[in-house]
Design a protein around this motif. Structure first.
Motif, PDB file in Angstrom:
ATOM      1  N   ARG A   1      10.362   6.604   0.319  1.00  0.00           N
ATOM      2  CA  ARG A   1       9.645   5.667  -0.547  1.00  0.00           C
ATOM      3  C   ARG A   1       8.354   5.180   0.094  1.00  0.00           C
ATOM      4  O   ARG A   1       7.321   5.064  -0.578  1.00  0.00           O
ATOM      5  N   VAL A   2       8.412   4.890   1.393  1.00  0.00           N
ATOM      6  CA  VAL A   2       7.227   4.404   2.093  1.00  0.00           C
ATOM      7  C   VAL A   2       6.112   5.438   2.055  1.00  0.00           C
ATOM      8  O   VAL A   2       4.965   5.145   1.694  1.00  0.00           O
ATOM      9  N   ILE A   3       6.438   6.673   2.427  1.00  0.00           N
ATOM     10  CA  ILE A   3       5.417   7.725   2.480  1.00  0.00           C
ATOM     11  C   ILE A   3       4.846   8.017   1.097  1.00  0.00           C
ATOM     12  O   ILE A   3       3.632   8.171   0.940  1.00  0.00           O
ATOM     13  N   SER A   4       5.698   8.074   0.087  1.00  0.00           N
ATOM     14  CA  SER A   4       5.221   8.362  -1.273  1.00  0.00           C
ATOM     15  C   SER A   4       4.276   7.279  -1.772  1.00  0.00           C
ATOM     16  O   SER A   4       3.208   7.573  -2.335  1.00  0.00           O
ATOM     17  N   GLN A   5       4.650   6.019  -1.547  1.00  0.00           N
ATOM     18  CA  GLN A   5       3.826   4.935  -2.063  1.00  0.00           C
ATOM     19  C   GLN A   5       2.560   4.723  -1.240  1.00  0.00           C
ATOM     20  O   GLN A   5       1.517   4.343  -1.785  1.00  0.00           O
ATOM     21  N   LEU A   6       2.641   4.979   0.062  1.00  0.00           N
ATOM     22  CA  LEU A   6       1.422   4.883   0.867  1.00  0.00           C
ATOM     23  C   LEU A   6       0.445   5.991   0.504  1.00  0.00           C
ATOM     24  O   LEU A   6      -0.774   5.783   0.480  1.00  0.00           O
ATOM     25  N   TYR A   7       0.979   7.170   0.194  1.00  0.00           N
ATOM     26  CA  TYR A   7       0.103   8.269  -0.224  1.00  0.00           C
ATOM     27  C   TYR A   7      -0.541   7.944  -1.573  1.00  0.00           C
ATOM     28  O   TYR A   7      -1.717   8.270  -1.800  1.00  0.00           O
ATOM     29  N   GLU A   8       0.213   7.285  -2.434  1.00  0.00           N
ATOM     30  CA  GLU A   8      -0.342   6.880  -3.727  1.00  0.00           C
ATOM     31  C   GLU A   8      -1.495   5.899  -3.533  1.00  0.00           C
ATOM     32  O   GLU A   8      -2.519   5.984  -4.210  1.00  0.00           O
ATOM     33  N   LYS A   9      -1.330   4.977  -2.589  1.00  0.00           N
ATOM     34  CA  LYS A   9      -2.414   4.041  -2.271  1.00  0.00           C
ATOM     35  C   LYS A   9      -3.622   4.784  -1.704  1.00  0.00           C
ATOM     36  O   LYS A   9      -4.775   4.428  -1.974  1.00  0.00           O
ATOM     37  N   GLN A  10      -3.361   5.828  -0.927  1.00  0.00           N
ATOM     38  CA  GLN A  10      -4.435   6.635  -0.356  1.00  0.00           C
ATOM     39  C   GLN A  10      -5.242   7.323  -1.449  1.00  0.00           C
ATOM     40  O   GLN A  10      -6.476   7.319  -1.425  1.00  0.00           O
ATOM     41  N   VAL A  11      -4.547   7.890  -2.423  1.00  0.00           N
ATOM     42  CA  VAL A  11      -5.221   8.573  -3.537  1.00  0.00           C
ATOM     43  C   VAL A  11      -6.019   7.574  -4.365  1.00  0.00           C
ATOM     44  O   VAL A  11      -7.184   7.824  -4.712  1.00  0.00           O
TER      45      VAL A  11
END
Length: 246
Positions: free
Chosen positions: A134-144
């Motif tokens: 969950r952390v990696i997916s949501q942090l990547y979403e913030k990155q995009v």
């Protein structure tokens, strides 16, 4: 007053800290360090820390030695890779770092029931994998969404970490033993926890073919001493905490 005795005592304390990382408050060496008449000993240790890129932190239950920036005791990437073969590139090192941060984010200064459970029972590898997912997916979403500014602001190589983690299966079917590996998420979590265990910061409890990581009192006190007033760490910790529980 500087004497040969104070030099010998300071060296004894410092060498013990290098070997063990932390000394219990009941240790006679800690008593010598805290002795009000041993200011010369503390000053010698302070001077050595300055030269070698270390720092001594005195907590309630332990005396800690930590590495600071450009420490002579910092493990180089090549040395770390030789010791933990699962870390075959710096991308894996960044991923291990994010697993550590996700695990550390469980620490809380408030002694809630959840905090007590984490301190006493730790967290299972599978639960930690779910949190890291969950952390990696949501942090990547913030990155995009930020057009790449997120990784610059928080110094997290989220692009590399996201694609590396997402390519991994959770675990191997019918796995017979628990061992460090970069082939699966389970193996990577075990690698991350082994690094902490080797520094006496966690205890890994194996339950049949699964495992859980239990923080040691050393880890909890060190996080409090080293990062409680660190604004950057607290921001990242809060971000991860919100993300994994969102």
């Amino acid at each position: 007053m500087l004497t040969m005795e104070s030099v010998d005592t300071a060296n004894e304390i410092y060498c013990a800290l290098i070997e063990k990382g932390a000394l219990k408050d009941s240790d006679s060496l800690v008593s010598k360090y805290k002795d009000k008449d041993n200011e010369a000993v503390r000053q010698i240790i302070k001077n050595r820390c300055k030269k070698e890129g270390t720092d001594v932190l005195l907590g309630k239950d332990y005396l800690h030695l930590i590495s600071t920036e450009n420490s002579v005791y910092c493990t180089s990437f090549s040395e770390l890779r030789d010791k933990y073969y699962s870390i075959e590139s710096k991308k894996y090192l960044h991923l291990i770092g994010l697993i550590h941060l996700t695990f550390f984010s469980e620490a809380n200064n408030e002694m809630t029931s959840l905090q007590l459970n984490w301190l006493h029972n730790g967290i299972s590898y599978y639960k930690l994998i779910d949190q890291v997912d969950r952390v990696i997916s949501q942090l990547y979403e913030k990155q995009v969404q930020s057009n790449g500014d997120f990784s610059k602001e928080f110094s997290i190589a989220i692009d590399d970490v996201y694609h590396l983690w997402k390519r991994k299966d959770t675990d191997k079917p019918n796995r017979q033993r628990i061992a460090p590996s970069n082939k699966t998420k389970f193996g990577l979590v075990h690698t991350a926890m082994k690094i902490l265990e080797d520094d006496n910061l966690v205890f890994i409890k194996v339950v049949k073919t699964s495992a859980q990581a239990i923080p040691t009192p050393v880890l909890h006190e060190r996080l409090d001493l080293q990062f409680n007033n660190n604004v950057n760490f607290q921001e990242i910790k809060q971000l991860i905490h919100e993300t994994k529980n969102g």
